[in-house]
Write a protein that holds these residues in place. Sequence first.
Motif, PDB file in Angstrom:
ATOM      1  N   LEU A 106      57.467  64.133 -12.444  1.00 16.63           N
ATOM      2  CA  LEU A 106      56.639  64.320 -11.258  1.00 16.63           C
ATOM      3  C   LEU A 106      57.208  63.487 -10.123  1.00 16.63           C
ATOM      4  O   LEU A 106      57.750  62.416 -10.350  1.00 16.63           O
ATOM      5  CB  LEU A 106      55.205  63.893 -11.540  1.00 16.63           C
ATOM      6  CG  LEU A 106      54.454  64.716 -12.580  1.00 16.63           C
ATOM      7  CD1 LEU A 106      53.139  64.040 -12.860  1.00 16.63           C
ATOM      8  CD2 LEU A 106      54.222  66.114 -12.067  1.00 16.63           C
ATOM      9  N   VAL A 119      31.976  59.025  13.237  1.00 20.38           N
ATOM     10  CA  VAL A 119      32.351  59.094  11.819  1.00 20.38           C
ATOM     11  C   VAL A 119      33.838  58.881  11.642  1.00 20.38           C
ATOM     12  O   VAL A 119      34.284  58.072  10.826  1.00 20.38           O
ATOM     13  CB  VAL A 119      31.946  60.465  11.221  1.00 20.38           C
ATOM     14  CG1 VAL A 119      32.582  60.669   9.872  1.00 20.38           C
ATOM     15  CG2 VAL A 119      30.453  60.547  11.080  1.00 20.38           C
ATOM     16  N   VAL A 138      34.837  55.292  12.334  1.00 23.14           N
ATOM     17  CA  VAL A 138      34.556  54.375  11.223  1.00 23.14           C
ATOM     18  C   VAL A 138      35.524  54.613  10.075  1.00 23.14           C
ATOM     19  O   VAL A 138      36.044  53.677   9.458  1.00 23.14           O
ATOM     20  CB  VAL A 138      33.089  54.534  10.753  1.00 23.14           C
ATOM     21  CG1 VAL A 138      32.865  53.817   9.455  1.00 23.14           C
ATOM     22  CG2 VAL A 138      32.149  54.018  11.805  1.00 23.14           C
ATOM     23  N   MET A 139      35.805  55.905   9.814  1.00 29.94           N
ATOM     24  CA  MET A 139      36.709  56.218   8.698  1.00 29.94           C
ATOM     25  C   MET A 139      38.087  55.648   8.948  1.00 29.94           C
ATOM     26  O   MET A 139      38.702  55.025   8.075  1.00 29.94           O
ATOM     27  CB  MET A 139      36.795  57.728   8.518  1.00 29.94           C
ATOM     28  CG  MET A 139      35.910  58.246   7.408  1.00 29.94           C
ATOM     29  SD  MET A 139      35.895  60.014   7.305  1.00 29.94           S
ATOM     30  CE  MET A 139      37.593  60.429   7.196  1.00 29.94           C
ATOM     31  N   VAL A 141      43.292  48.736  -1.171  1.00 27.34           N
ATOM     32  CA  VAL A 141      42.971  49.681  -2.249  1.00 27.34           C
ATOM     33  C   VAL A 141      44.239  50.184  -2.921  1.00 27.34           C
ATOM     34  O   VAL A 141      44.306  50.318  -4.148  1.00 27.34           O
ATOM     35  CB  VAL A 141      42.132  50.849  -1.701  1.00 27.34           C
ATOM     36  CG1 VAL A 141      41.928  51.912  -2.749  1.00 27.34           C
ATOM     37  CG2 VAL A 141      40.798  50.347  -1.225  1.00 27.34           C
ATOM     38  N   ALA A 142      45.292  50.422  -2.073  1.00 32.25           N
ATOM     39  CA  ALA A 142      46.550  50.910  -2.653  1.00 32.25           C
ATOM     40  C   ALA A 142      47.139  49.885  -3.598  1.00 32.25           C
ATOM     41  O   ALA A 142      47.573  50.221  -4.709  1.00 32.25           O
ATOM     42  CB  ALA A 142      47.533  51.226  -1.531  1.00 32.25           C
ATOM     43  N   PHE A 175      45.525  47.613  -5.167  1.00 35.63           N
ATOM     44  CA  PHE A 175      44.660  47.528  -6.344  1.00 35.63           C
ATOM     45  C   PHE A 175      44.999  48.622  -7.347  1.00 35.63           C
ATOM     46  O   PHE A 175      45.120  48.375  -8.551  1.00 35.63           O
ATOM     47  CB  PHE A 175      43.205  47.638  -5.894  1.00 35.63           C
ATOM     48  CG  PHE A 175      42.239  47.491  -6.995  1.00 35.63           C
ATOM     49  CD1 PHE A 175      41.514  48.568  -7.458  1.00 35.63           C
ATOM     50  CD2 PHE A 175      42.051  46.272  -7.602  1.00 35.63           C
ATOM     51  CE1 PHE A 175      40.626  48.428  -8.496  1.00 35.63           C
ATOM     52  CE2 PHE A 175      41.159  46.110  -8.641  1.00 35.63           C
ATOM     53  CZ  PHE A 175      40.446  47.204  -9.084  1.00 35.63           C
ATOM     54  N   ALA A 176      45.171  49.860  -6.825  1.00 33.37           N
ATOM     55  CA  ALA A 176      45.507  50.968  -7.722  1.00 33.37           C
ATOM     56  C   ALA A 176      46.864  50.735  -8.381  1.00 33.37           C
ATOM     57  O   ALA A 176      47.028  50.963  -9.581  1.00 33.37           O
ATOM     58  CB  ALA A 176      45.506  52.281  -6.944  1.00 33.37           C
ATOM     59  N   ASP A 177      47.822  50.237  -7.555  1.00 35.94           N
ATOM     60  CA  ASP A 177      49.145  49.956  -8.125  1.00 35.94           C
ATOM     61  C   ASP A 177      49.057  48.904  -9.208  1.00 35.94           C
ATOM     62  O   ASP A 177      49.727  48.978 -10.241  1.00 35.94           O
ATOM     63  CB  ASP A 177      50.095  49.470  -7.022  1.00 35.94           C
ATOM     64  CG  ASP A 177      50.551  50.631  -6.159  1.00 35.94           C
ATOM     65  OD1 ASP A 177      51.031  50.391  -5.038  1.00 35.94           O
ATOM     66  OD2 ASP A 177      50.414  51.785  -6.622  1.00 35.94           O
ATOM     67  N   LEU A 214      46.489  48.299 -11.128  1.00 34.70           N
ATOM     68  CA  LEU A 214      45.896  48.889 -12.324  1.00 34.70           C
ATOM     69  C   LEU A 214      46.968  49.608 -13.142  1.00 34.70           C
ATOM     70  O   LEU A 214      47.055  49.441 -14.359  1.00 34.70           O
ATOM     71  CB  LEU A 214      44.794  49.878 -11.942  1.00 34.70           C
ATOM     72  CG  LEU A 214      43.473  49.295 -11.485  1.00 34.70           C
ATOM     73  CD1 LEU A 214      42.564  50.406 -11.024  1.00 34.70           C
ATOM     74  CD2 LEU A 214      42.802  48.517 -12.580  1.00 34.70           C
ATOM     75  N   ASN A 215      47.780  50.407 -12.419  1.00 35.41           N
ATOM     76  CA  ASN A 215      48.826  51.142 -13.127  1.00 35.41           C
ATOM     77  C   ASN A 215      49.833  50.199 -13.765  1.00 35.41           C
ATOM     78  O   ASN A 215      50.294  50.408 -14.884  1.00 35.41           O
ATOM     79  CB  ASN A 215      49.539  52.093 -12.162  1.00 35.41           C
ATOM     80  CG  ASN A 215      48.761  53.369 -11.997  1.00 35.41           C
ATOM     81  OD1 ASN A 215      47.860  53.654 -12.759  1.00 35.41           O
ATOM     82  ND2 ASN A 215      49.109  54.151 -10.989  1.00 35.41           N
ATOM     83  N   LYS A 251      48.595  48.844 -16.960  1.00 36.70           N
ATOM     84  CA  LYS A 251      48.737  49.784 -18.075  1.00 36.70           C
ATOM     85  C   LYS A 251      50.165  49.789 -18.583  1.00 36.70           C
ATOM     86  O   LYS A 251      50.418  49.725 -19.784  1.00 36.70           O
ATOM     87  CB  LYS A 251      48.378  51.197 -17.604  1.00 36.70           C
ATOM     88  CG  LYS A 251      46.900  51.473 -17.548  1.00 36.70           C
ATOM     89  CD  LYS A 251      46.677  52.966 -17.357  1.00 36.70           C
ATOM     90  CE  LYS A 251      45.352  53.189 -16.675  1.00 36.70           C
ATOM     91  NZ  LYS A 251      45.158  54.565 -16.256  1.00 36.70           N
ATOM     92  N   LEU A 252      51.129  49.849 -17.628  1.00 35.37           N
ATOM     93  CA  LEU A 252      52.530  49.874 -18.030  1.00 35.37           C
ATOM     94  C   LEU A 252      52.899  48.590 -18.741  1.00 35.37           C
ATOM     95  O   LEU A 252      53.638  48.604 -19.729  1.00 35.37           O
ATOM     96  CB  LEU A 252      53.412  50.048 -16.796  1.00 35.37           C
ATOM     97  CG  LEU A 252      53.601  51.485 -16.331  1.00 35.37           C
ATOM     98  CD1 LEU A 252      54.378  51.508 -15.040  1.00 35.37           C
ATOM     99  CD2 LEU A 252      54.325  52.298 -17.379  1.00 35.37           C
ATOM    100  N   LEU A 292      51.871  48.653 -22.329  1.00 37.16           N
ATOM    101  CA  LEU A 292      52.750  49.440 -23.190  1.00 37.16           C
ATOM    102  C   LEU A 292      54.068  48.728 -23.421  1.00 37.16           C
ATOM    103  O   LEU A 292      54.599  48.689 -24.530  1.00 37.16           O
ATOM    104  CB  LEU A 292      53.000  50.805 -22.562  1.00 37.16           C
ATOM    105  CG  LEU A 292      51.765  51.670 -22.418  1.00 37.16           C
ATOM    106  CD1 LEU A 292      52.098  52.903 -21.611  1.00 37.16           C
ATOM    107  CD2 LEU A 292      51.251  52.063 -23.775  1.00 37.16           C
TER     108      LEU A 292
END
Lengths: 253, 226
Positions: free
Chosen positions: A47, A102, A105-106, A117-118, A120-122, A124-125, A128-129, A132
């Motif tokens: 991917l 709206v 604010v967004m 947030v990015a 944080f997500a990285d 998390l991944n 996981k890695l 393993l």
Amino acid sequence: MLSRVVLSAAATAAPSLKNAAFLGPGVLQATRTFHTGQPHLVPVPPLPEYGGKVRYGLIPEEFFQFLYPKTGPYVLGTGLILYALSKEIYVISAETFTALSVLGVMVYGIKKYGPFVADFADKLNEQKLAQLEEAKQASIQHIQNAIDTEKSQQALVQKRHYLFDVQRNNIAMALEVTYRERLYRVYKEVKNRLDYHISVQNMMRRKEQEHMINWVEKHVVQSISTQQEKETIAKCIADLKLLAKKAQAQPVM
Amino acid sequence: MNENLFASFIAPTILGLPAAVLIILFPPLLIPTSKYLINNRLITTQQWLIKLTSKQMMAMHNTKGRTWSLMLVSLIIFIATTNLLGLLPHSFTPTTQLSMNLAMAIPLWAGAVIMGFRSKIKNALAHFLPQGTPTPLIPMLVIIETISLLIQPMALAVRLTANITAGHLLMHLIGSATLAMSTINPPSTLIIFTILILLTILEIAVALIQAYVFTLLVSLYLHDNT
């Protein structure tokens, strides 16, 4: 589809099975075949790591590239917006201000907390890695430890003959020591016995001597008659007197 | 003015066909599923959020209550996404329609109550009388408790509808006020700030989801497992 054919065939063949209608879905699922497609013969392409590049969060970059030979995209955009406003295709109503707030604010929220947030997500991944990876490394380490242990065991086996030599020497020495101990003990026992015999002999001789002496004394004393005793005593007295005279004379000189 | 104010709450139709179905079916498109362990950021954050909320919500139930976890988690996700999508301009929020909220509330509440009555009749009936009431008050209190029980689904549905509708209406009104003020008195940009503040408070409509599911949860718990 095949399973439905099977069901109907079973129903015609065994009419009692018609009442088993409630088993229908289970049979359908149980007879469903998996993996009917051809397996991939080449590795499936991975991917993409990042999505397509986007400008202003909405319009993909390819759109801009597509327009650049023909017309400027910003000019096109401004023109369209002004056209829509002036012809009242887009009516400015109460909703416009709502939309402005709206979206404001967004956009503010995304700009301010987006990277957080990015990350944080990285993270998390990555966790996981890392888990393993940890498992893989632990497995490799375990096997490496086993290999090292095996190698050291093999090296030890090479040196084993030293151990055997030492053990052999030990045993020989122990045997020697035991032999000498026993020899000494035998010697002592024999000497003991011989000493006993010697001391018995000595004692016998001494006893015989004493006995003989006593016997001789007794007979001599017995044989001395009274007459003889008197004569001997008188002689001894005379001798003594003589000696006394001689002795007394000496210091005068 | 009147027509325009409530225009956003009319169930949208496309040439006479209800588009509300499409609108209700749209939010799941924003929550992708994935069969990989390592996903992109969107899926990772969404999965993390769902895990967090589900753990938090289902922690207080026993095994039987936890069989409802899929239902409750999908409920909270649906209401959250629907409410948030309704904040976008010119969009339609299905949860403003009382019909939909009733359709959500009544079956869930009824399911919980009936489950409670089926398994533990005495416990379920015991809820009609709080502990330590003086004897003369008992008949009245039983009636009051029954009414309060029967009104729970209504309360759930009406609460959600009223909150969301009121929020949207307010935003509309203040928007139109700003529109009017911009021609009469331009320096009244303070009102735009009021909209902004109101909006961020309205984004606590997401907290309504918490309220909805939480109330549902509490009632489920009380009815079913105690």
